[in-house]
Design a protein around this motif. Structure first.
Motif, PDB file in Angstrom:
ATOM      1  N   ALA A  16       1.179  65.299 -11.004  1.00 25.31           N
ATOM      2  CA  ALA A  16       0.828  64.035 -10.351  1.00 25.31           C
ATOM      3  C   ALA A  16      -0.247  64.243  -9.297  1.00 25.31           C
ATOM      4  CB  ALA A  16       2.069  63.410  -9.732  1.00 25.31           C
ATOM      5  N   LEU A  61       5.803  61.227  -2.652  1.00 30.15           N
ATOM      6  CA  LEU A  61       4.619  61.584  -3.426  1.00 30.15           C
ATOM      7  C   LEU A  61       3.477  60.611  -3.157  1.00 30.15           C
ATOM      8  CD1 LEU A  61       3.054  63.111  -5.613  1.00 30.15           C
ATOM      9  CD2 LEU A  61       4.246  61.733  -7.323  1.00 30.15           C
ATOM     10  N   ALA A  89       6.286  62.447 -13.777  1.00 27.81           N
ATOM     11  CA  ALA A  89       6.418  63.074 -12.461  1.00 27.81           C
ATOM     12  C   ALA A  89       5.891  62.223 -11.325  1.00 27.81           C
ATOM     13  CB  ALA A  89       5.693  64.427 -12.466  1.00 27.81           C
ATOM     14  N   ARG A  90       5.352  61.043 -11.626  1.00 28.13           N
ATOM     15  CA  ARG A  90       4.646  60.295 -10.595  1.00 28.13           C
ATOM     16  C   ARG A  90       5.536  59.918  -9.423  1.00 28.13           C
ATOM     17  NH1 ARG A  90       2.690  55.667 -13.994  1.00 28.13           N
ATOM     18  NH2 ARG A  90       2.744  54.560 -12.029  1.00 28.13           N
ATOM     19  N   ARG A  91       6.767  59.478  -9.687  1.00 30.81           N
ATOM     20  CA  ARG A  91       7.718  59.108  -8.644  1.00 30.81           C
ATOM     21  C   ARG A  91       7.088  58.167  -7.618  1.00 30.81           C
ATOM     22  NH1 ARG A  91      10.753  63.894  -5.909  1.00 30.81           N
ATOM     23  NH2 ARG A  91      11.856  62.136  -5.023  1.00 30.81           N
ATOM     24  N   SER A  96       8.092  68.428 -12.432  1.00 30.39           N
ATOM     25  CA  SER A  96       9.048  67.505 -11.839  1.00 30.39           C
ATOM     26  C   SER A  96       9.558  67.995 -10.497  1.00 30.39           C
ATOM     27  CB  SER A  96      10.232  67.282 -12.791  1.00 30.39           C
ATOM     28  OG  SER A  96      10.943  68.491 -12.989  1.00 30.39           O
ATOM     29  N   HIS A 103       5.593  68.501  -8.437  1.00 27.73           N
ATOM     30  CA  HIS A 103       4.718  67.328  -8.532  1.00 27.73           C
ATOM     31  C   HIS A 103       3.265  67.718  -8.742  1.00 27.73           C
ATOM     32  CE1 HIS A 103       7.932  65.141  -5.898  1.00 27.73           C
ATOM     33  NE2 HIS A 103       8.345  65.348  -7.138  1.00 27.73           N
TER      34      HIS A 103
END
Length: 557
Positions: free
Chosen positions: A78, A311, A15-17, A72, A75
């Protein structure tokens, strides 16, 4: 590390994106918290908490979503891994929360109740921030201005907003035209989310895109939802029934007027091809005019993109404000200059030094700063064979410039082109077309697109806009025809930051539709929801008179 920790860490990495570094915190998750609303309805939420002390303390982040609470989408993993306590909540009537989902209508009262509840919890870290994109951003606007003005002790202390706006009315009815593809597509998506288990998988396995494409052609529009979902969808019917944005249905869910009341710091991210872009930048301008300009990033992407740094930049923004982290950003605005394919750091948007240049539409097909001689350009619009949409802002992962050279050869599209440019020209802002126009139909649309014509003949889309004249949804302020039946129609185009290289040409298309992105205009002037018959229209653009047709280009020097 425990099995639970390994699972959460895996989710976090996925999920970091574009988070800048590997998050240092493990975290716990408490699922299924019940948050009481003022009317007794309970909304479901998940609480993410970092393990161990976070120094200095970071704000608790509230994320409110109608799409479920999965990491996802929210976020939350993350953010928790970066040291934030996060409450991810499902909006009313979604994701197991009580009540009935009515898009936009309940987000202010539910958001206010949620923020007050969060402040009372022992796990609240003190300051409270909000985070999210699209509808998750709207839920932030729904509470921020009102609470900053009327309840500052419980108001958000910072907002992180991506591809969103404070009022979903104008994206549904864009200058009088129904945004069919987005409205019906989103309604189908939310209707499927209301189903459960095997039924959802069965529907998705059938790949109902073909059904949706067929539904776009259904008239009247009020039957489109039944065509794709098998039943009417309540909010879709409501949207169609209220063509005028001055109706109470729309005004009571608009939070545009309260944007200047937001006193908390704001970070915004958006893309040049996002469906909300013009209105998000106008929200930016409202805060800038109030003396509180947000931090802003605008990139070369659409509504959904893995390229977006939202993010990572949100984490950086919040840690600067609440943890004293040093800023690494050289300017408040970071914008991608298309055509040059370069990032630029700017003091504001639009950048200082931008001024409007008038370029006139000539009857010969020329686009030029010189005033044209009298004349007109005609074309026929047939709603039974509507001018198709080609490119433009979109919900998908990869919208962007599209070659329009074949599209421009259509008989229902007229094009005006400049000579090859002697010097590069940079657009920076919202172009505005001012078209002197008349139609044989009771109602007509004017769609305008700017393209960058390359020396090899490619005509690549830059930005566009649409405006309706006449019909049941016409506003009282709409222009009235002159004695010859022409109206002076102002068409705002999507904002752009684009460099036309020397030797390229600027092209302006004029047509009367972009189906199914926008619903076709049947031409009868009847209400859009119920109009079922169509009328071919003969359209005419005037190049003479006191106000010849032109486009005002915001040129940055």
């Amino acid at each position: 590390m425990t099995g639970l920790g390994r699972l959460l860490s895996g989710r976090l990495r996925r999920a970091r994106r574009h988070a800048a570094t590997e998050p240092p915190y493990t975290f716990t998750v408490r699922r299924g918290l019940r948050v009481p609303m003022d009317d007794g309805v309970e909304l479901v939420a998940d609480l993410y908490q970092p393990v161990g002390a976070v120094e200095p303390p970071l704000p608790t982040i509230v994320v409110r979503s109608p799409y479920g609470r999965h990491g996802s989408l929210t976020h939350a993993p993350a953010l928790a891994g970066a040291g934030f306590t996060v409450l991810a909540q499902s909006c009313r009537g979604t994701g197991g929360s009580g009540g009935r989902f009515r898009p936009q209508l309940d987000e202010q009262r539910d958001g206010v109740a949620t923020h007050r509840w969060v402040r009372r919890q022992p796990w609240c870290t003190g300051a409270v921030a909000t985070y999210g994109e699209s509808y998750l951003g709207y839920t932030q606007w729904a509470v921020a201005g009102r609470m900053c003005r009327d309840d500052p002790g419980n108001a958000p202390d910072a907002l992180c907003l991506n591809v969103t706006m404070a009022d979903f009315g104008p994206i549904t009815w864009t200058n009088g035209v129904f945004s069919l593809e987005g409205s019906l597509g989103w309604s189908r998506l939310m209707d499927l989310r209301g189903l459960r288990g095997a039924l959802v998988r069965a529907r998705l396995a059938r790949r109902p895109d073909r059904e949706l494409a067929a539904a776009f052609d259904v008239l009247p529009l009020s039957r489109g939802d039944s065509a794709v979902a098998g039943h009417p969808i309540s909010w879709y019917q409501d949207w169609l029934a209220h063509e005028k944005l001055t109706d109470d249905y729309w005004t009571r869910q608009s939070h545009t007027a309260s944007v200047p009341d937001v006193t908390a710091p704001v970070y915004m991210a958006t893309g040049w091809y996002d469906i909300f872009l013009p209105w998000q930048l106008r929200n930016y301008a409202q805060l800038a005019a109030a003396g509180r300009p947000p931090r802003l990033t605008i990139g070369p992407w659409g509504h959904s993109s893995a390229q977006s740094p939202f993010l990572a930049e949100s984490i950086t923004f919040l840690k600067e404000h609440f943890a004293g982290a040093p800023t690494t950003r050289p300017a408040p605005v970071r914008a991608f200059l298309t055509g040059a394919e370069q990032w630029r750091d700017l003091p504001a948007w639009p950048p200082p030094g931008t001024a409007a240049q008038r370029w006139y539409l000539h009857p010969s097909g020329l686009l030029d700063p010189a005033v044209p001689r009298a004349g007109s350009t005609r074309y026929t619009y047939d709603p039974d064979r509507p001018t198709p949409a080609l490119g433009g802002p979109g919900m998908g992962p990869a919208p962007g410039p599209v070659d329009n050279s074949a599209h421009e050869r259509r008989a229902d599209v007229v094009v005006f082109r400049s000579p090859p440019l002697a010097h590069a020209l940079v657009l920076a802002g919202e172009p505005t077309a001012r078209v002197r126009f008349r139609s044989t139909a009771a109602s007509a649309d004017v769609f305008v697109r700017i393209c960058d014509v390359h020396p090899d003949g490619r005509s690549m889309s830059v930005c566009d806009g649409i405006r309706r004249v006449g019909g049941a949804g016409a506003a009282d302020t709409d222009p009235q025809p002159d004695q010859d039946g022409f109206v002076e129609l102002e068409v705002p185009l999507w904002p752009a930051f684009h460099r036309f290289a020397a030797g390229h040409r600027v092209a302006v298309q004029v047509s009367s539709g972009a189906h199914p992105r926008y619903a076709r205009n049947p031409g009868t002037g009847e209400p859009a929801a119920t109009a079922a018959t169509t009328v071919r229209a003969e359209q005419e653009i005037s190049h003479g008179g006191a106000h010849p047709s032109r486009i005002d280009l915001p040129v940055w020097t």
